[in-house]
Design a protein around this motif. Structure first.
Motif, PDB file in Angstrom:
ATOM      1  N   GLN A 160       0.822  -1.210   0.000  1.00 42.16           N
ATOM      2  CA  GLN A 160       0.000   0.000   0.000  1.00 42.16           C
ATOM      3  C   GLN A 160       0.856   1.260   0.000  1.00 42.16           C
ATOM      4  OE1 GLN A 160      -2.217  -0.932   3.579  1.00 42.16           O
ATOM      5  NE2 GLN A 160      -4.067  -1.466   2.423  1.00 42.16           N
ATOM      6  N   ALA A 161       1.966   1.205   0.689  1.00 40.72           N
ATOM      7  CA  ALA A 161       2.841   2.376   0.804  1.00 40.72           C
ATOM      8  C   ALA A 161       3.826   2.493  -0.351  1.00 40.72           C
ATOM      9  CB  ALA A 161       3.610   2.319   2.123  1.00 40.72           C
ATOM     10  N   ARG A 162       3.956   1.420  -1.130  1.00 40.13           N
ATOM     11  CA  ARG A 162       4.982   1.369  -2.172  1.00 40.13           C
ATOM     12  C   ARG A 162       4.985   2.579  -3.124  1.00 40.13           C
ATOM     13  NH1 ARG A 162       8.272  -2.577  -4.349  1.00 40.13           N
ATOM     14  NH2 ARG A 162       7.414  -4.134  -2.908  1.00 40.13           N
ATOM     15  N   PRO A 163       3.846   3.017  -3.707  1.00 36.93           N
ATOM     16  CA  PRO A 163       3.888   4.137  -4.653  1.00 36.93           C
ATOM     17  C   PRO A 163       4.465   5.416  -4.033  1.00 36.93           C
ATOM     18  CG  PRO A 163       1.798   2.997  -4.810  1.00 36.93           C
ATOM     19  CD  PRO A 163       2.482   2.444  -3.612  1.00 36.93           C
ATOM     20  N   GLU A 164       4.033   5.732  -2.818  1.00 36.01           N
ATOM     21  CA  GLU A 164       4.536   6.932  -2.142  1.00 36.01           C
ATOM     22  C   GLU A 164       6.020   6.804  -1.825  1.00 36.01           C
ATOM     23  OE1 GLU A 164       4.121   9.268   2.123  1.00 36.01           O
ATOM     24  OE2 GLU A 164       2.393   8.146   1.369  1.00 36.01           O
ATOM     25  N   ILE A 165       6.414   5.629  -1.328  1.00 36.03           N
ATOM     26  CA  ILE A 165       7.823   5.413  -0.986  1.00 36.03           C
ATOM     27  C   ILE A 165       8.697   5.460  -2.234  1.00 36.03           C
ATOM     28  CG2 ILE A 165       9.478   3.714  -0.104  1.00 36.03           C
ATOM     29  CD1 ILE A 165       7.317   2.819   1.864  1.00 36.03           C
ATOM     30  N   ALA A 166       8.210   4.905  -3.340  1.00 37.61           N
ATOM     31  CA  ALA A 166       8.982   4.904  -4.589  1.00 37.61           C
ATOM     32  C   ALA A 166       9.306   6.324  -5.024  1.00 37.61           C
ATOM     33  CB  ALA A 166       8.210   4.168  -5.681  1.00 37.61           C
ATOM     34  N   GLU A 167       8.337   7.234  -4.879  1.00 34.80           N
ATOM     35  CA  GLU A 167       8.553   8.637  -5.241  1.00 34.80           C
ATOM     36  C   GLU A 167       9.594   9.274  -4.328  1.00 34.80           C
ATOM     37  OE1 GLU A 167       7.505  10.423  -7.862  1.00 34.80           O
ATOM     38  OE2 GLU A 167       6.722   8.498  -8.551  1.00 34.80           O
ATOM     39  N   LYS A 168       9.532   8.959  -3.046  1.00 31.63           N
ATOM     40  CA  LYS A 168      10.490   9.522  -2.091  1.00 31.63           C
ATOM     41  C   LYS A 168      11.899   9.004  -2.364  1.00 31.63           C
ATOM     42  CE  LYS A 168       7.203  10.366   1.669  1.00 31.63           C
ATOM     43  NZ  LYS A 168       7.349  11.829   1.630  1.00 31.63           N
ATOM     44  N   VAL A 169      12.014   7.717  -2.658  1.00 25.29           N
ATOM     45  CA  VAL A 169      13.319   7.137  -2.957  1.00 25.29           C
ATOM     46  C   VAL A 169      13.855   7.688  -4.277  1.00 25.29           C
ATOM     47  CG1 VAL A 169      14.573   5.001  -3.480  1.00 25.29           C
ATOM     48  CG2 VAL A 169      12.880   5.045  -1.637  1.00 25.29           C
ATOM     49  N   LYS A 170      12.952   7.867  -5.230  1.00 29.11           N
ATOM     50  CA  LYS A 170      13.334   8.431  -6.524  1.00 29.11           C
ATOM     51  C   LYS A 170      13.952   9.815  -6.336  1.00 29.11           C
ATOM     52  CE  LYS A 170      10.253   7.542  -9.617  1.00 29.11           C
ATOM     53  NZ  LYS A 170       9.012   7.662 -10.415  1.00 29.11           N
ATOM     54  N   ASP A 171      13.300  10.640  -5.510  1.00 33.17           N
ATOM     55  CA  ASP A 171      13.801  11.990  -5.237  1.00 33.17           C
ATOM     56  C   ASP A 171      15.142  11.923  -4.502  1.00 33.17           C
ATOM     57  OD1 ASP A 171      13.394  14.955  -5.061  1.00 33.17           O
ATOM     58  OD2 ASP A 171      13.409  14.515  -2.920  1.00 33.17           O
ATOM     59  N   LYS A 172      15.253  10.992  -3.563  1.00 29.78           N
ATOM     60  CA  LYS A 172      16.508  10.826  -2.828  1.00 29.78           C
ATOM     61  C   LYS A 172      17.638  10.413  -3.758  1.00 29.78           C
ATOM     62  CE  LYS A 172      18.448   8.305   1.124  1.00 29.78           C
ATOM     63  NZ  LYS A 172      18.187   7.274   2.157  1.00 29.78           N
ATOM     64  N   ASN A 173      17.355   9.516  -4.677  1.00 33.29           N
ATOM     65  CA  ASN A 173      18.364   9.087  -5.656  1.00 33.29           C
ATOM     66  C   ASN A 173      18.830  10.249  -6.519  1.00 33.29           C
ATOM     67  OD1 ASN A 173      18.260   6.479  -4.758  1.00 33.29           O
ATOM     68  ND2 ASN A 173      17.112   5.669  -6.503  1.00 33.29           N
ATOM     69  N   ARG A 174      17.870  11.079  -6.943  1.00 33.85           N
ATOM     70  CA  ARG A 174      18.234  12.241  -7.764  1.00 33.85           C
ATOM     71  C   ARG A 174      19.193  13.153  -7.015  1.00 33.85           C
ATOM     72  NH1 ARG A 174      12.638  12.340  -9.790  1.00 33.85           N
ATOM     73  NH2 ARG A 174      12.077  13.745  -8.089  1.00 33.85           N
ATOM     74  N   ARG A 175      18.806  13.509  -5.790  1.00 39.94           N
ATOM     75  CA  ARG A 175      19.619  14.446  -5.012  1.00 39.94           C
ATOM     76  C   ARG A 175      20.991  13.879  -4.690  1.00 39.94           C
ATOM     77  NH1 ARG A 175      17.559  14.751  -0.407  1.00 39.94           N
ATOM     78  NH2 ARG A 175      15.560  13.679  -0.572  1.00 39.94           N
ATOM     79  N   ALA A 176      21.046  12.591  -4.453  1.00 39.73           N
ATOM     80  CA  ALA A 176      22.318  11.957  -4.081  1.00 39.73           C
ATOM     81  C   ALA A 176      23.283  11.817  -5.263  1.00 39.73           C
ATOM     82  CB  ALA A 176      22.051  10.588  -3.470  1.00 39.73           C
ATOM     83  N   ASN A 177      22.750  11.719  -6.479  1.00 38.57           N
ATOM     84  CA  ASN A 177      23.593  11.361  -7.626  1.00 38.57           C
ATOM     85  C   ASN A 177      23.764  12.446  -8.682  1.00 38.57           C
ATOM     86  OD1 ASN A 177      24.191   8.408  -7.114  1.00 38.57           O
ATOM     87  ND2 ASN A 177      21.960   8.385  -6.968  1.00 38.57           N
ATOM     88  N   ILE A 178      22.992  13.530  -8.585  1.00 33.53           N
ATOM     89  CA  ILE A 178      22.985  14.480  -9.690  1.00 33.53           C
ATOM     90  C   ILE A 178      24.334  15.149  -9.916  1.00 33.53           C
ATOM     91  CG2 ILE A 178      22.108  16.423  -8.279  1.00 33.53           C
ATOM     92  CD1 ILE A 178      20.529  17.266 -10.826  1.00 33.53           C
ATOM     93  N   ASP A 179      25.061  15.480  -8.856  1.00 34.54           N
ATOM     94  CA  ASP A 179      26.354  16.156  -9.031  1.00 34.54           C
ATOM     95  C   ASP A 179      27.338  15.288  -9.808  1.00 34.54           C
ATOM     96  OD1 ASP A 179      25.468  18.383  -7.720  1.00 34.54           O
ATOM     97  OD2 ASP A 179      26.508  17.984  -5.839  1.00 34.54           O
ATOM     98  N   LYS A 180      27.490  14.043  -9.362  1.00 35.06           N
ATOM     99  CA  LYS A 180      28.436  13.138 -10.035  1.00 35.06           C
ATOM    100  C   LYS A 180      27.963  12.828 -11.451  1.00 35.06           C
ATOM    101  CE  LYS A 180      31.960  10.276 -10.184  1.00 35.06           C
ATOM    102  NZ  LYS A 180      31.737   9.585 -11.455  1.00 35.06           N
ATOM    103  N   TRP A 181      26.659  12.666 -11.631  1.00 32.89           N
ATOM    104  CA  TRP A 181      26.092  12.384 -12.950  1.00 32.89           C
ATOM    105  C   TRP A 181      26.407  13.524 -13.920  1.00 32.89           C
ATOM    106  CZ3 TRP A 181      21.449  14.621 -15.236  1.00 32.89           C
ATOM    107  CH2 TRP A 181      21.000  13.943 -16.387  1.00 32.89           C
ATOM    108  N   LEU A 182      26.224  14.760 -13.465  1.00 27.99           N
ATOM    109  CA  LEU A 182      26.514  15.913 -14.321  1.00 27.99           C
ATOM    110  C   LEU A 182      28.011  16.035 -14.603  1.00 27.99           C
ATOM    111  CD1 LEU A 182      24.018  18.566 -12.968  1.00 27.99           C
ATOM    112  CD2 LEU A 182      24.260  17.866 -15.346  1.00 27.99           C
ATOM    113  N   GLU A 183      28.809  15.719 -13.611  1.00 21.16           N
ATOM    114  CA  GLU A 183      30.260  15.744 -13.816  1.00 21.16           C
ATOM    115  C   GLU A 183      30.653  14.748 -14.905  1.00 21.16           C
ATOM    116  OE1 GLU A 183      34.320  15.033 -11.165  1.00 21.16           O
ATOM    117  OE2 GLU A 183      32.387  15.373 -10.166  1.00 21.16           O
TER     118      GLU A 183
END
Length: 207
Positions: A160-183
């Motif tokens: 039941q919580a999976r869709p909401e959690i997936a969005e939160k994890v997705k956002d966390k992944n973006r924030r954690a990886n965007i600097d290195k990805w852009l580099e």
């Protein structure tokens, strides 16, 4: 490397409150395009550009380069954002504002047109798709987040919580990886800043 903020992809440099330095005191005419006149004194477009570059040049360049990297990487990977996907995000904004007039006020506040707003939003969505593809949400991440936040999801099962959690994890992944990805994208597409002034600013930022 400076983090690219999704909210500042609108690369518009305003001349509000600009104190122009080095205004020409000469009364003779100039072959340069004139941006303003104060009595017999002229301010050229070059002077305006140089002053803007001092104040916001490095930031604007960073954002412009990032936007072009998103476009090139999206093209390379066949990632697109359809008008339907765009409408799904923008239409709720229009509905929340209530009337076309209110939406226009919203655009005016952002100093943009609806077409520009759509294209900037499309670019952000494209960037997010690329990041989601590069750093997909895993079942392990969802389970770990659920376990860590069980108090919050006490009345919900994992499914039941999976869709909401997936969005939160997705956002966390973006924030954690965007600097290195852009580099990595800078290296992949051989980004070179040709303007010596901006090269120096980028060097100063890294140091």
């Amino acid at each position: 490397m400076k983090k690219f903020d999704v909210s500042v992809l609108t690369v518009s440099v305003l001349i509000l409150g600009l104190a122009v330095i080095g205004v020409s005191q000469a009364k003779e005419t100039t072959s340069e395009a004139v941006a303003a006149k104060i009595g017999n004194t002229t301010i050229t477009q070059t002077q305006v550009y140089d002053e803007l570059k001092k104040k916001s040049g490095a930031s604007a360049m960073t954002q412009l380069v990032a936007a072009e990297l998103f476009r090139q990487e999206a093209k390379a990977q066949g990632v697109t954002v359809s008008d339907q996907e765009l409408d799904k995000l923008i239409n709720p904004i229009k509905e929340k504002l209530g009337t076309p007039e209110k939406f226009q006020e919203y655009l005016d506040e952002k100093k943009t047109t609806e077409q520009e707003f759509r294209e900037k939003t499309r670019l952000i969505m494209m960037r997010d798709k690329l990041l989601e593809k590069a750093f997909p949400v895993t079942d392990e991440q969802i389970k770990a987040y659920y376990e860590k936040n069980k108090d919050k999801y006490a009345k919900q099962t994992l499914e039941q919580a999976r869709p909401e959690i997936a969005e939160k994890v997705k956002d966390k992944n973006r924030r954690a990886n965007i600097d290195k990805w852009l580099e990595d994208l800078h290296k992949k597409y051989h980004v070179e800043i040709m303007d010596p002034t901006l090269q120096e600013k980028e060097k100063d930022k890294k140091e």
